[in-house]
Design a protein around this motif. Structure first.
Motif, PDB file in Angstrom:
ATOM      1  N   SER A  17      -6.166  43.011  32.750  1.00 59.48           N
ATOM      2  CA  SER A  17      -6.850  41.720  32.913  1.00 59.48           C
ATOM      3  C   SER A  17      -7.401  41.269  31.566  1.00 59.48           C
ATOM      4  O   SER A  17      -8.604  41.326  31.310  1.00 59.48           O
ATOM      5  CB  SER A  17      -7.972  41.857  33.946  1.00 59.48           C
ATOM      6  OG  SER A  17      -8.884  42.863  33.533  1.00 59.48           O
ATOM      7  N   ALA A  18      -6.495  40.854  30.690  1.00 57.23           N
ATOM      8  CA  ALA A  18      -6.882  40.344  29.372  1.00 57.23           C
ATOM      9  C   ALA A  18      -6.942  38.822  29.415  1.00 57.23           C
ATOM     10  O   ALA A  18      -6.499  38.173  30.368  1.00 57.23           O
ATOM     11  CB  ALA A  18      -5.901  40.826  28.314  1.00 57.23           C
ATOM     12  N   HIS A  19      -7.495  38.249  28.362  1.00 56.57           N
ATOM     13  CA  HIS A  19      -7.698  36.800  28.298  1.00 56.57           C
ATOM     14  C   HIS A  19      -6.913  36.214  27.122  1.00 56.57           C
ATOM     15  O   HIS A  19      -6.552  36.928  26.178  1.00 56.57           O
ATOM     16  CB  HIS A  19      -9.188  36.474  28.133  1.00 56.57           C
ATOM     17  CG  HIS A  19     -10.065  37.104  29.171  1.00 56.57           C
ATOM     18  ND1 HIS A  19     -10.179  36.609  30.443  1.00 56.57           N
ATOM     19  CD2 HIS A  19     -10.847  38.218  29.120  1.00 56.57           C
ATOM     20  CE1 HIS A  19     -11.008  37.364  31.141  1.00 56.57           C
ATOM     21  NE2 HIS A  19     -11.427  38.363  30.361  1.00 56.57           N
ATOM     22  N   SER A  20      -6.660  34.930  27.211  1.00 63.00           N
ATOM     23  CA  SER A  20      -5.964  34.250  26.130  1.00 63.00           C
ATOM     24  C   SER A  20      -6.830  34.228  24.877  1.00 63.00           C
ATOM     25  O   SER A  20      -8.009  33.846  24.917  1.00 63.00           O
ATOM     26  CB  SER A  20      -5.603  32.821  26.551  1.00 63.00           C
ATOM     27  OG  SER A  20      -5.077  32.101  25.462  1.00 63.00           O
ATOM     28  N   TYR A  91      -8.079  54.243  32.169  1.00 67.75           N
ATOM     29  CA  TYR A  91      -6.972  53.310  31.977  1.00 67.75           C
ATOM     30  C   TYR A  91      -7.241  52.034  32.769  1.00 67.75           C
ATOM     31  O   TYR A  91      -7.457  52.061  33.970  1.00 67.75           O
ATOM     32  CB  TYR A  91      -5.666  53.962  32.432  1.00 67.75           C
ATOM     33  CG  TYR A  91      -4.471  53.050  32.387  1.00 67.75           C
ATOM     34  CD1 TYR A  91      -4.062  52.454  31.194  1.00 67.75           C
ATOM     35  CD2 TYR A  91      -3.732  52.790  33.537  1.00 67.75           C
ATOM     36  CE1 TYR A  91      -2.955  51.624  31.150  1.00 67.75           C
ATOM     37  CE2 TYR A  91      -2.622  51.972  33.501  1.00 67.75           C
ATOM     38  CZ  TYR A  91      -2.242  51.384  32.315  1.00 67.75           C
ATOM     39  OH  TYR A  91      -1.137  50.554  32.278  1.00 67.75           O
ATOM     40  N   ARG A  92      -7.187  50.896  32.057  1.00 63.98           N
ATOM     41  CA  ARG A  92      -7.459  49.595  32.693  1.00 63.98           C
ATOM     42  C   ARG A  92      -6.257  48.674  32.678  1.00 63.98           C
ATOM     43  O   ARG A  92      -6.397  47.485  32.963  1.00 63.98           O
ATOM     44  CB  ARG A  92      -8.643  48.924  31.992  1.00 63.98           C
ATOM     45  CG  ARG A  92      -9.921  49.723  32.006  1.00 63.98           C
ATOM     46  CD  ARG A  92     -10.330  50.113  33.419  1.00 63.98           C
ATOM     47  NE  ARG A  92     -10.603  48.978  34.243  1.00 63.98           N
ATOM     48  CZ  ARG A  92     -11.797  48.419  34.404  1.00 63.98           C
ATOM     49  NH1 ARG A  92     -12.847  48.960  33.781  1.00 63.98           N
ATOM     50  NH2 ARG A  92     -11.974  47.397  35.184  1.00 63.98           N
ATOM     51  N   GLY A  93      -5.078  49.179  32.349  1.00 59.73           N
ATOM     52  CA  GLY A  93      -3.866  48.359  32.414  1.00 59.73           C
ATOM     53  C   GLY A  93      -3.204  48.182  31.060  1.00 59.73           C
ATOM     54  O   GLY A  93      -3.741  48.556  30.018  1.00 59.73           O
ATOM     55  N   THR A  94      -2.012  47.598  31.108  1.00 56.20           N
ATOM     56  CA  THR A  94      -1.225  47.326  29.903  1.00 56.20           C
ATOM     57  C   THR A  94      -0.976  45.833  29.812  1.00 56.20           C
ATOM     58  O   THR A  94      -0.520  45.201  30.773  1.00 56.20           O
ATOM     59  CB  THR A  94       0.114  48.071  29.940  1.00 56.20           C
ATOM     60  OG1 THR A  94      -0.130  49.478  30.010  1.00 56.20           O
ATOM     61  CG2 THR A  94       0.929  47.777  28.692  1.00 56.20           C
ATOM     62  N   ASP A  95      -1.282  45.270  28.654  1.00 59.20           N
ATOM     63  CA  ASP A  95      -1.087  43.845  28.412  1.00 59.20           C
ATOM     64  C   ASP A  95       0.238  43.646  27.683  1.00 59.20           C
ATOM     65  O   ASP A  95       0.409  44.092  26.550  1.00 59.20           O
ATOM     66  CB  ASP A  95      -2.242  43.288  27.585  1.00 59.20           C
ATOM     67  CG  ASP A  95      -2.161  41.767  27.446  1.00 59.20           C
ATOM     68  OD1 ASP A  95      -1.334  41.148  28.136  1.00 59.20           O
ATOM     69  OD2 ASP A  95      -2.922  41.208  26.629  1.00 59.20           O
TER      70      ASP A  95
END
Length: 305
Positions: A17-20, A91-95
């Motif tokens: 859950s990253a942001h632009s 681990y919080r995900g892969t962007d």
């Protein structure tokens, strides 16, 4: 009861859950403008109270800290690249979204290339199925399919790939003979390239699945007998070639003799008994199968002298 301590916890890649980063870039620009305005237009006048000076200093420090806070969260994601994000070891995900991205500054980002890698292995000396020492090498095309497995399930996934390539090459090379020394139609390293390459690819995919690695192509690039037996095997191959050539010559000679006898009998040119036919066949076979040219002998007598 099964021992669960021996069961490996397999990681799985999930979206982060990253942001632009471009939106946060506008936020950083706004904070910078506010900070500059505060410095240029909000300076406390001479004789201002201590509270006004502290308020100015606090605003300035807050603007600087906010700017640093936003800047630390920026990172870039190139095409065919992923950023593995962790929060305090979790681990919080892969962007995998390309371009300028932003996450909270306390999140750690580790970039992993998902591009295709090409590895040419070193020459490995092994024993084939019949125990003959051979030298073998291969070329492998691989890529990271699951970034979470590549980062968390193995210590160093690139070193893991190199070691497993050598191990898989040894396993496949030991399953088959270098060459077919019998009349049986069997899979050999030298004569069944497509089958061996497919088997090597399947073997490597099975071994590298733990690290989230996919092998797209694998093939042998070097295959030879070890130096200590290369001379003996070369002589064996030469002997096989000589035998095969002799067989072809003999079969051709037999066919020519049959045609000659049939033609002589059909046209009534000469009538030969069985003994003379045997002598003629012997002479023709010597002429046709000999390594040197035959020396003709002129018979001035009758056929039976």
């Amino acid at each position: 009861m099964s021992d669960k301590s021996n069961v490996m916890n397999v990681s799985r890649e999930t979206p982060a859950s990253a942001h632009s980063g471009y939106v946060m870039l506008l936020v950083l620009l706004a904070i910078t403008v506010i900070g500059v305005w505060a410095i240029m237009g909000g300076l406390p006048p001479v004789g201002a109270s201590k509270f006004e000076k502290l308020a100015f200093i606090g605003t300035l420090i807050g603007a600087v800290m906010a700017s640093v806070f936003v800047m630390v969260g920026f990172y870039m994601v190139q095409p065919n690249q992923g950023a593995v994000i962790t929060l305090f070891g979790e681990y919080r995900g892969t962007d995998r979204t390309e371009g300028l991205r932003w996450v909270w500054p306390w999140m750690i980002r580790k970039k992993i290339s998902a591009r295709v890698h090409n590895v040419h292995s070193d020459k490995v000396k092994i024993n084939d199925l019949r125990g003959n020492p051979i030298e073998i090498a291969c070329n492998v095309v691989w890529r990271v399919a699951d970034t979470a497995q590549a980062v968390f399930d193995v210590d160093d996934y690139k070193e893991f790939v190199n070691i497993q390539i050598e191990a898989g090459l040894r396993t496949v090379g030991a399953r088959h003979p270098y060459d077919d020394m019998s009349d049986e139609d069997e899979t050999t390293l030298r004569g069944s390239a497509d089958i061996i390459n497919a088997e090597l690819q399947a073997e490597l995919n099975e071994r590298l699945r733990t690290a989230g690695i996919v092998v797209d192509e694998a093939g042998l690039t070097h295959l030879a007998y070890a130096p200590e037996i290369a001379g003996a095997m070369l002589r064996r191959q030469q002997a096989d070639a000589v035998i095969a050539a002799r067989q072809k010559v003999v079969l051709g000679a037999v066919g020519m003799v049959e045609d000659a006898l049939r033609k002589l009998s059909h046209d009534g040119i000469v009538d030969l008994d069985e003994e003379r036919k045997a002598a003629m066949v012997s002479n023709l076979m010597v002429v046709l199968c000999g390594d040197r040219e035959a020396q003709p002998v002129v018979n001035t007598g009758t056929l039976y002298q």
